[in-house]
Design a protein around this motif. Sequence first.
Motif, PDB file in Angstrom:
ATOM      1  N   PRO A  24       0.743  -1.340  -0.027  1.00  0.00           N
ATOM      2  CA  PRO A  24       0.060   0.101  -0.026  1.00  0.00           C
ATOM      3  C   PRO A  24       0.809   1.226   0.009  1.00  0.00           C
ATOM      4  O   PRO A  24       0.735   2.313  -0.731  1.00  0.00           O
ATOM      5  CB  PRO A  24      -0.876  -0.264   1.109  1.00  0.00           C
ATOM      6  CG  PRO A  24      -0.878  -1.599   1.563  1.00  0.00           C
ATOM      7  CD  PRO A  24       0.190  -2.202   1.138  1.00  0.00           C
ATOM      8  N   GLU A  25       1.927   1.468   0.800  1.00  0.00           N
ATOM      9  CA  GLU A  25       2.521   2.507   0.855  1.00  0.00           C
ATOM     10  C   GLU A  25       3.531   2.924  -0.485  1.00  0.00           C
ATOM     11  O   GLU A  25       3.445   3.861  -0.778  1.00  0.00           O
ATOM     12  CB  GLU A  25       3.669   2.612   1.926  1.00  0.00           C
ATOM     13  CG  GLU A  25       4.773   1.430   1.981  1.00  0.00           C
ATOM     14  CD  GLU A  25       4.459   0.217   2.741  1.00  0.00           C
ATOM     15  OE1 GLU A  25       3.172  -0.103   2.646  1.00  0.00           O
ATOM     16  OE2 GLU A  25       5.195  -0.618   3.124  1.00  0.00           O
TER      17      GLU A  25
ATOM     18  N   LEU B  75       2.392   6.477  -2.956  1.00  0.00           N
ATOM     19  CA  LEU B  75       3.361   7.265  -3.287  1.00  0.00           C
ATOM     20  C   LEU B  75       3.539   7.431  -4.922  1.00  0.00           C
ATOM     21  O   LEU B  75       4.165   8.289  -5.396  1.00  0.00           O
ATOM     22  CB  LEU B  75       4.638   7.158  -2.525  1.00  0.00           C
ATOM     23  CG  LEU B  75       5.453   6.249  -2.943  1.00  0.00           C
ATOM     24  CD1 LEU B  75       6.362   6.550  -4.182  1.00  0.00           C
ATOM     25  CD2 LEU B  75       6.466   6.177  -1.565  1.00  0.00           C
ATOM     26  N   ALA B  76       2.965   6.359  -5.581  1.00  0.00           N
ATOM     27  CA  ALA B  76       3.125   6.247  -6.859  1.00  0.00           C
ATOM     28  C   ALA B  76       2.483   7.463  -7.697  1.00  0.00           C
ATOM     29  O   ALA B  76       1.270   7.828  -7.327  1.00  0.00           O
ATOM     30  CB  ALA B  76       2.762   5.090  -7.460  1.00  0.00           C
ATOM     31  N   ASP B  77       3.038   7.897  -8.958  1.00  0.00           N
ATOM     32  CA  ASP B  77       2.312   8.893  -9.889  1.00  0.00           C
ATOM     33  C   ASP B  77       1.131   8.198 -10.399  1.00  0.00           C
ATOM     34  O   ASP B  77      -0.046   8.899 -10.863  1.00  0.00           O
ATOM     35  CB  ASP B  77       3.198   9.355 -10.695  1.00  0.00           C
ATOM     36  CG  ASP B  77       4.332  10.107 -10.034  1.00  0.00           C
ATOM     37  OD1 ASP B  77       4.082  11.152  -9.447  1.00  0.00           O
ATOM     38  OD2 ASP B  77       5.507   9.697 -10.223  1.00  0.00           O
ATOM     39  N   PHE B  78       1.259   6.828 -10.577  1.00  0.00           N
ATOM     40  CA  PHE B  78       0.234   6.077 -11.435  1.00  0.00           C
ATOM     41  C   PHE B  78       0.258   4.836 -10.944  1.00  0.00           C
ATOM     42  O   PHE B  78       1.310   3.971 -10.884  1.00  0.00           O
ATOM     43  CB  PHE B  78       0.543   6.140 -13.023  1.00  0.00           C
ATOM     44  CG  PHE B  78      -0.532   5.437 -14.044  1.00  0.00           C
ATOM     45  CD1 PHE B  78      -1.765   6.095 -13.886  1.00  0.00           C
ATOM     46  CD2 PHE B  78      -0.184   4.153 -14.298  1.00  0.00           C
ATOM     47  CE1 PHE B  78      -2.577   5.273 -14.721  1.00  0.00           C
ATOM     48  CE2 PHE B  78      -1.264   3.534 -14.741  1.00  0.00           C
ATOM     49  CZ  PHE B  78      -2.462   3.999 -15.187  1.00  0.00           C
TER      50      PHE B  78
ATOM     51  N   PHE C  57      10.072   1.761 -11.382  1.00  0.00           N
ATOM     52  CA  PHE C  57       8.950   0.780 -11.623  1.00  0.00           C
ATOM     53  C   PHE C  57       8.796   0.048 -10.246  1.00  0.00           C
ATOM     54  O   PHE C  57       9.503  -0.754  -9.958  1.00  0.00           O
ATOM     55  CB  PHE C  57       9.298  -0.243 -12.850  1.00  0.00           C
ATOM     56  CG  PHE C  57       8.088  -0.540 -13.443  1.00  0.00           C
ATOM     57  CD1 PHE C  57       6.981  -1.284 -12.848  1.00  0.00           C
ATOM     58  CD2 PHE C  57       7.931  -0.100 -14.691  1.00  0.00           C
ATOM     59  CE1 PHE C  57       5.803  -1.563 -13.329  1.00  0.00           C
ATOM     60  CE2 PHE C  57       6.402  -0.514 -15.394  1.00  0.00           C
ATOM     61  CZ  PHE C  57       5.497  -0.982 -14.706  1.00  0.00           C
ATOM     62  N   CYS C  58       7.737   0.011  -9.567  1.00  0.00           N
ATOM     63  CA  CYS C  58       7.367  -0.684  -8.533  1.00  0.00           C
ATOM     64  C   CYS C  58       6.477  -1.846  -9.091  1.00  0.00           C
ATOM     65  O   CYS C  58       5.115  -1.644  -9.033  1.00  0.00           O
ATOM     66  CB  CYS C  58       6.853   0.129  -7.560  1.00  0.00           C
ATOM     67  SG  CYS C  58       8.003   1.500  -6.774  1.00  0.00           S
ATOM     68  N   GLY C  59       7.076  -2.824  -9.423  1.00  0.00           N
ATOM     69  CA  GLY C  59       6.513  -3.848  -9.822  1.00  0.00           C
ATOM     70  C   GLY C  59       7.449  -5.159 -10.221  1.00  0.00           C
ATOM     71  O   GLY C  59       8.410  -5.190  -9.296  1.00  0.00           O
ATOM     72  N   VAL C  60       7.007  -5.787 -11.261  1.00  0.00           N
ATOM     73  CA  VAL C  60       8.148  -7.070 -11.235  1.00  0.00           C
ATOM     74  C   VAL C  60       8.968  -6.858 -12.649  1.00  0.00           C
ATOM     75  O   VAL C  60       8.813  -5.844 -13.328  1.00  0.00           O
ATOM     76  CB  VAL C  60       7.642  -8.368 -11.209  1.00  0.00           C
ATOM     77  CG1 VAL C  60       6.977  -8.937  -9.917  1.00  0.00           C
ATOM     78  CG2 VAL C  60       6.501  -8.555 -12.311  1.00  0.00           C
TER      79      VAL C  60
ATOM     80  N   HIS D 294      -6.425  -2.803  -1.483  1.00  0.00           N
ATOM     81  CA  HIS D 294      -6.051  -1.532  -0.774  1.00  0.00           C
ATOM     82  C   HIS D 294      -6.761  -0.362  -1.739  1.00  0.00           C
ATOM     83  O   HIS D 294      -7.403   0.736  -1.163  1.00  0.00           O
ATOM     84  CB  HIS D 294      -4.299  -1.129  -0.821  1.00  0.00           C
ATOM     85  CG  HIS D 294      -3.870   0.243  -0.544  1.00  0.00           C
ATOM     86  ND1 HIS D 294      -4.264   0.908   0.971  1.00  0.00           N
ATOM     87  CD2 HIS D 294      -3.385   1.080  -1.210  1.00  0.00           C
ATOM     88  CE1 HIS D 294      -3.863   1.842   0.838  1.00  0.00           C
ATOM     89  NE2 HIS D 294      -3.295   2.292  -0.245  1.00  0.00           N
ATOM     90  N   GLN D 295      -6.691  -0.580  -3.049  1.00  0.00           N
ATOM     91  CA  GLN D 295      -7.401   0.726  -3.728  1.00  0.00           C
ATOM     92  C   GLN D 295      -8.931   0.674  -3.512  1.00  0.00           C
ATOM     93  O   GLN D 295      -9.803   1.406  -3.716  1.00  0.00           O
ATOM     94  CB  GLN D 295      -7.037   0.287  -5.362  1.00  0.00           C
ATOM     95  CG  GLN D 295      -5.716   0.407  -5.684  1.00  0.00           C
ATOM     96  CD  GLN D 295      -5.221   2.151  -5.664  1.00  0.00           C
ATOM     97  OE1 GLN D 295      -5.999   2.965  -5.881  1.00  0.00           O
ATOM     98  NE2 GLN D 295      -3.821   2.200  -5.238  1.00  0.00           N
ATOM     99  N   MET D 296      -9.280  -0.792  -3.378  1.00  0.00           N
ATOM    100  CA  MET D 296     -11.036  -0.893  -3.317  1.00  0.00           C
ATOM    101  C   MET D 296     -11.293  -0.164  -2.133  1.00  0.00           C
ATOM    102  O   MET D 296     -12.320   0.590  -2.052  1.00  0.00           O
ATOM    103  CB  MET D 296     -11.149  -2.419  -3.451  1.00  0.00           C
ATOM    104  CG  MET D 296     -11.126  -3.041  -4.443  1.00  0.00           C
ATOM    105  SD  MET D 296     -11.279  -4.822  -4.444  1.00  0.00           S
ATOM    106  CE  MET D 296     -10.632  -5.276  -5.972  1.00  0.00           C
ATOM    107  N   GLU D 297     -10.644  -0.548  -0.992  1.00  0.00           N
ATOM    108  CA  GLU D 297     -11.137   0.261   0.225  1.00  0.00           C
ATOM    109  C   GLU D 297     -10.703   1.825   0.226  1.00  0.00           C
ATOM    110  O   GLU D 297     -11.638   2.398   1.165  1.00  0.00           O
ATOM    111  CB  GLU D 297     -10.402  -0.418   1.367  1.00  0.00           C
ATOM    112  CG  GLU D 297     -10.602  -1.882   1.711  1.00  0.00           C
ATOM    113  CD  GLU D 297      -9.887  -2.586   2.638  1.00  0.00           C
ATOM    114  OE1 GLU D 297      -8.517  -2.207   2.992  1.00  0.00           O
ATOM    115  OE2 GLU D 297     -10.484  -3.643   3.186  1.00  0.00           O
TER     116      GLU D 297
END
Length: 332
Positions: free
Chosen positions: A35-36, A40-43, A64-67, A246-249
């Motif tokens: 979630p954190e 803080l991501a732009d998208f 890139f916060c992903g894989v 997290h986005q849903m809540e």
Amino acid sequence: MTAQSIFRGPALLDEIVRLKKERNAVILAHYYQKPELQDLADFVGDSLDLSRKAAATDAEVIAFCGVRFMAETAKILSPEKTVILPDMDAGCSLEDSCPPDQFKAFREAHPDHIALTYINCSAEVKALSDIIVTSSSADIILSQIPKEQKIIFGPDRHLGGYLARRTGREMLLWPGICIVHQAFSETELLKLMAENPGAPVAAHPECPPQIVDHADMVGSTKAILDFALTSPAQTIIVATEPHIIHQMEKAAPHKRFIGAPGGDGNCNCNMCPYMALNTMEKLYVALRDLEPRIEMSTALMDKARVPLERMLEMAGRTVGQGDVGRPVLSGD
Ligand code: 13P
Ligand code: SF4
């Protein structure tokens, strides 16, 4: 010196924001991130929208916060940018299940087939493919391929099988799986459905058929999010990596979102261990040092860009195009 020993809490966030500005960086995050990092991501987006953003950004640095396959895709689509990934070990079981040499041999054994390949694969496998798809673009891309054209679909056999069942098209399926979606338990899901009568089930097509068959809606992470927010139901069962909740809540705090359990209902096996490697501290270090950095040969990127560009042409280049407000892979 690690970031943990220098900064904690709000100071770390401040430093990331400062470095982001100094580096002229954009931070892109997938819905399966902590979630954190999402906050803080732009998208924040699914694989298709993240690719579209990476292709269109003016920033000099993409954090890139992903894989890894997602960060590689960003680099291939924006080769002049510096692309950093907080942890270079953030791989993917689907990528691991499809070694390029074996995929090449499989293609050569079926010369009359085109390779429609899920984006969750290495750059080398992309370079051996004709068209890349994501779970939100597979339907629209498949509909543009002539019915008589023979197709190899890899590396996710569950997404491929789901598409084949829905469209009636025969496809040769590569036998890869996502370890996260494979872990959902049908028994536990049925228990949850019995405890929450009327709650719709939204599932990702990387889930095996015994999960997808119970779903009211099947689609990409973005499509699942749209469904959860627009459904009149107050309780929704979510069969995908639970960090998307997290986005849903955030968007619908009055609703209840229940993650479908994996294993015996008590394991963390439906959390992606690769996505979990990225942390705020590692993002800080990556922005500070511009490392770990995605590097590939120009020749490899040029080859891998061809099927990725085809995907963007066939699915549309605009963020959300094709799946705004409705799941493209609906459960109809
Ligand atoms: P999407 O976000 O495109 O649905 O992909 C899910 C996934 O498994 C990413 O690794
Ligand atoms: Fe790969 Fe599955 Fe993790 Fe997505 S959730 S990155 S498909 S292992």
